[in-house]
Design an enzyme around this catalytic site. Structure first.
Site, PDB file in Angstrom:
ATOM      1  CB  CYS A 180      84.900  -5.357 -14.733  1.00 15.85           C
ATOM      2  SG  CYS A 180      86.627  -5.326 -14.229  1.00 15.85           S
ATOM      3  CG  ASP A 198      44.294 -26.831 -14.509  1.00 13.96           C
ATOM      4  OD1 ASP A 198      43.132 -26.529 -14.211  1.00 13.96           O
ATOM      5  OD2 ASP A 198      44.605 -27.390 -15.578  1.00 13.96           O
TER       6      ASP A 198
END
Length: 818
Positions: A86, A502
């Protein structure tokens, strides 16, 4: 041919334009790509049936840039879907509609999500296309109250469950006596004399079977409808199999009436298969409801009412009626209804339900508060700044919902198979039945084979294997303050072998703080801090803010004759005495000799501030960006699991190495400009690394986009970080460890689900075709086949629900002490 418009990030020159153009046009199915450097946009002409928009985005990403589809998003509730076939039918129907650029269906949530050019999409186009495929689509209003939408959907699910249970009970009440009648004689069970007559027994079985078929008529209505529309699904298999068994039995009954010919009947198989499949569907629907619990739980966090100040009076209104600028009052113990800025009052606020951070946050005037967080100790009066769809909670819910509607690349094989699964099974059933019939076996024997193959095959398990795990995984992520934007990111996290971090705002807090105070000439730490802060209250330097924060509990002295000299320091008079604060050169300008070594501070990456009074050195204050409490433990956990950790920073080498030493990072790349961070990530990728970039989501945007997975340290008040694939609401590096662990668990769960879904069908279908019987084993009874099919998808759902037991790893915290 369809046109799609993309925004492109990272282009700087004509060479970039050519690179993006070449990468896009290399995607199969793309006819033309036109890139505009000035507007940073790309127009692509492509064949929608053969091009997945994500393939274009991925191709551009591999070229070193970021492409984002510019289109409206629409979500539809889909009714009538029962299996993976489906899903394929609805996706194909939606994708073939004019204006639709991308379509994705989630079987677990029963939703269709599309990216669409609304100017090309005809009114009602999606509804008509889906209806033509045999299903119903209803557009979800994105501006409507999400809590109300989810509540309505939950209500429909509950009604569906109740109806399904009543249908099962009624079917079982008819099937049990039918089984007793059909099989009792073989087991020596007593039967009335009149029921021992073949014709009477057959007629009673027929009378008991027909109501069961009527109660479960949806299987036939949907199954045959989708078959006629050339999109057969699981209901088609059930409808064809049980219809064949019923028709055969009915014909045999008629023959028994007319010619009194002995016959075999399959009435009990028809009723039992329908009853067991209905029971399996009931459990499947219940399990699917539980997988969506996380989104419902998020929506339920927000209170339904709010206390608003109107003309000096406190008035209780619906939370949805609060408007931007309204003054809201929150009592201790109450939840905060919408986002805002505190006007008066102090309190501790528990934001754990949104950020995953267990420690309450102290709030005072000027601070931001997040809707749905819990006010604990004091009364707060605040001004509403974000309401409705703009609140942090609404953004989180939207991101989680979008992620749950997405597909992971690992599901591609299942999607391909789902599209052809039912026709292949029907063909195999027909071939197997014909083969046994042609080899001399009876029609009844061949029919048993035919029905067993049809009802044991289960496309449901294939369709549920991936979306259920993604739903639970992304939901658990949200509970822990981790917003994963799509299934592809969730899968990619599991394969990362390198993490680029970072420094500022990721490993460190991103805000300078006083980390040490060394006093001289009999001055106390408190006196030194008071003098320094008294001067700094007139300064705007970032280091000055760190000193003021450290002295927030002290009473500051008035200062006269204040003077600031850029590059050196500040001075002023306190109680008629000159006081100086600055670097060593600043004290030297005042003819103050400082013989004290500050090597221990500079070696640790700290900035020394010299404080002098009455021509005497009072203290040295060390200021630095402190490392977050869990950074060292998080990095240790990453390295323990074999991941390479790289620290990336624009700071000088000495400061970078000092921080790296504190947290246990051996590979440091310093003095890197924000624009060059993406190149560092690219170089690691060229070495064959799968890179995850962790940054603050602002100056790290190019690097976040370049990495396989970008992690943005997003504060609780800003979750829409476009460049990142994952947003960490509490800005804690430990959450990266949690995200990676969750990703690995989820991907493992998906693989387990897919394995069992494939294995079930690969083993069950050959057995149903008579493989064991061929070698002297038993023949599979269609009733057993139906039971096995019913519970195969339930087992996949239960396995996905195991992810609900996931818990974030506990890491040791190391807090800075001044």
């Amino acid at each position: 041919m369809t046109e799609g418009h993309f925004s492109i990030e990272g282009m700087v020159c004509a060479s970039c334009v050519q690179a993006v153009t070449d990468a896009t046009q290399a995607v199969p199915g793309v006819k033309q790509a036109i890139v505009n450097l000035a507007t940073e946009k790309m127009k692509v002409a492509f064949e929608p049936k053969s091009v997945d928009v994500t393939a274009v985005e991925q191709a551009v990403k591999e070229a070193g840039y970021e492409a984002r589809l510019q289109a409206a998003s629409q979500t539809y509730n889909i009714e009538g879907m029962v299996c993976a076939s489906c899903v394929a039918a609805v996706e194909q129907a939606a994708a073939a509609t004019a204006g639709v650029l991308k379509a994705s269906v989630n079987l677990a949530t029963e939703k269709l999500h599309i990216n669409v050019d609304t100017q090309q999409l005809p009114t009602g186009g999606i509804e008509q296309a889906v209806a033509a495929a045999g299903y119903q689509a209803k557009l979800i209003d994105q501006e409507e109250d999400r809590a109300k939408v989810e509540a309505d959907q939950r209500q429909r699910k509950q009604e569906q469950l109740q109806q399904m249970w009543r249908r099962f009970v009624a079917s079982a009440c008819l099937t049990i006596p039918l089984l007793y009648l059909a099989m009792g004689g073989m087991l020596g069970a007593p039967l009335p004399q009149w029921l021992q007559q073949p014709l009477a027994s057959a007629l009673v079985e027929l009378v008991l079977t027909v109501p069961v078929m009527w109660l479960n008529r949806d299987y036939y209505r949907i199954g045959f409808s989708t078959w006629f529309k050339r999109h057969p699904n699981m209901d088609t298999l059930v409808a064809v199999g049980t219809s064949a068994a019923f028709i055969y039995s009915f014909v045999q009954t008629v023959q028994l009436i007319v010619v009194q010919h002995p016959a075999e009947f399959y009435y009990e198989a028809v009723a039992t298969v329908l009853t067991l499949i209905t029971l399996g569907k009931y459990f499947e629907t219940r399990a699917k409801t539980k997988t969506a619990h996380s989104l419902t739980a998020l929506l339920n966090l927000a209170p339904k009412t709010a206390v608003v100040l109107q003309q000096g009076q406190q008035v209780t209104v619906n939370a949805s009626d609060v408007k931007t600028g309204d003054t809201v009052i929150v009592k201790p113990g109450a939840s905060i209804p919408v986002d805002g800025k505190i006007l008066s009052g102090q309190s501790s606020v528990d934001e754990s339900m949104l950020t995953g951070e267990s420690q309450p946050v102290n709030k005072q005037p000027g601070d931001q508060v997040i809707g749905a967080s819990l006010n604990q100790t004091g009364e707060l009066t605040y001004q509403a700044t974000k309401v409705g769809a703009q609140t942090v909670l609404a953004q989180i819910v939207k991101l989680v919902e979008t992620a749950q509607e997405s597909k992971a690349p690992i599901a591609k094989l299942a999607d391909v198979i789902s599209g052809i699964f039912v026709p292949v099974i029907m063909a195999l059933a027909t071939l197997a039945a014909a083969g046994w019939l042609f080899t001399g076996h009876s029609l009844a024997f061949s029919l048993t084979i035919f029905v067993a193959v049809l009802v044991i095959a289960c496309p449901c398990a294939l369709g549920l294997a991936t979306p259920t795990a993604i739903m639970v995984g992304t939901g658990k992520g949200a509970e822990n303050g981790i917003l994963i934007k799509d299934g592809a990111a969730l899968e990619a996290m599991a394969g990362l072998d390198t993490l680029v971090l970072d420094k500022t705002g990721t490993i460190t807090k991103g805000q300078p703080a006083v980390t040490a105070i060394q006093t001289f000439n009999g001055y106390s730490r408190e006196t030194a801090l008071q003098l320094a802060a008294s001067l700094e209250q007139y300064s705007e330097h970032p280091l000055g803010k760190a000193v003021l924060t450290a002295a927030d509990q002290l009473t500051l002295n008035p200062v006269t004759a204040f003077k600031a000299v850029p590059g050196y320091g500040i001075q002023g008079q306190i109680a008629g005495t000159d006081v100086y604060l600055g670097n060593q050169a600043w004290l030297a300008k005042q003819q103050l000799e400082v013989a004290t070594s500050v090597a221990q501070f500079t070696a640790a990456g700290q900035t020394p501030l010299y404080l002098a009074k009455d021509n005497q050195l009072v203290a040295i204050l060390a200021v630095a960006d402190p490392v977050k409490a869990t950074s060292a433990a998080a990095i240790a956990a990453l390295r323990k699991h074999g991941r390479q950790v790289v620290m990336l920073t624009g700071d000088n080498e000495q400061t970078a190495q000092a921080v790296a030493k504190q947290v246990g990072v051996s590979q440091v790349i310093s003095q890197v400009l924000p624009a060059d961070k993406a190149q560092v990530v690219a170089k690691l990728q060229q070495q064959g690394k799968k890179v995850g970039m962790v940054g603050d989501g602002i100056n790290d945007a190019p690097a976040l986009a370049q990495a396989e997975v970008g992690f943005a340290m997003g504060s609780g008040t800003d979750v829409a970080v476009d460049s990142a694939d994952v947003v960490l609401l509490n800005s804690d590096l430990a959450t990266v460890v949690t995200a990676l662990n969750l990703s690995q668990r989820t991907v493992r769960n998906i693989k387990e689900n897919l394995f069992w879904a494939f294995a079930y069908n690969l083993i069950g279908v050959p057995i149903a075709m008579g493989l064991l019987y061929l070698f002297g084993g038993p023949l599979l009874n269609p009733m057993i086949a139906g039971a096995a099919m019913s519970f195969s998808s339930v087992s996949v759902l239960l396995n996905a629900l195991r992810l609900k037991r996931f818990k974030a790893p506990r890491l040791e915290e190391k807090r800075s002490v001044v």
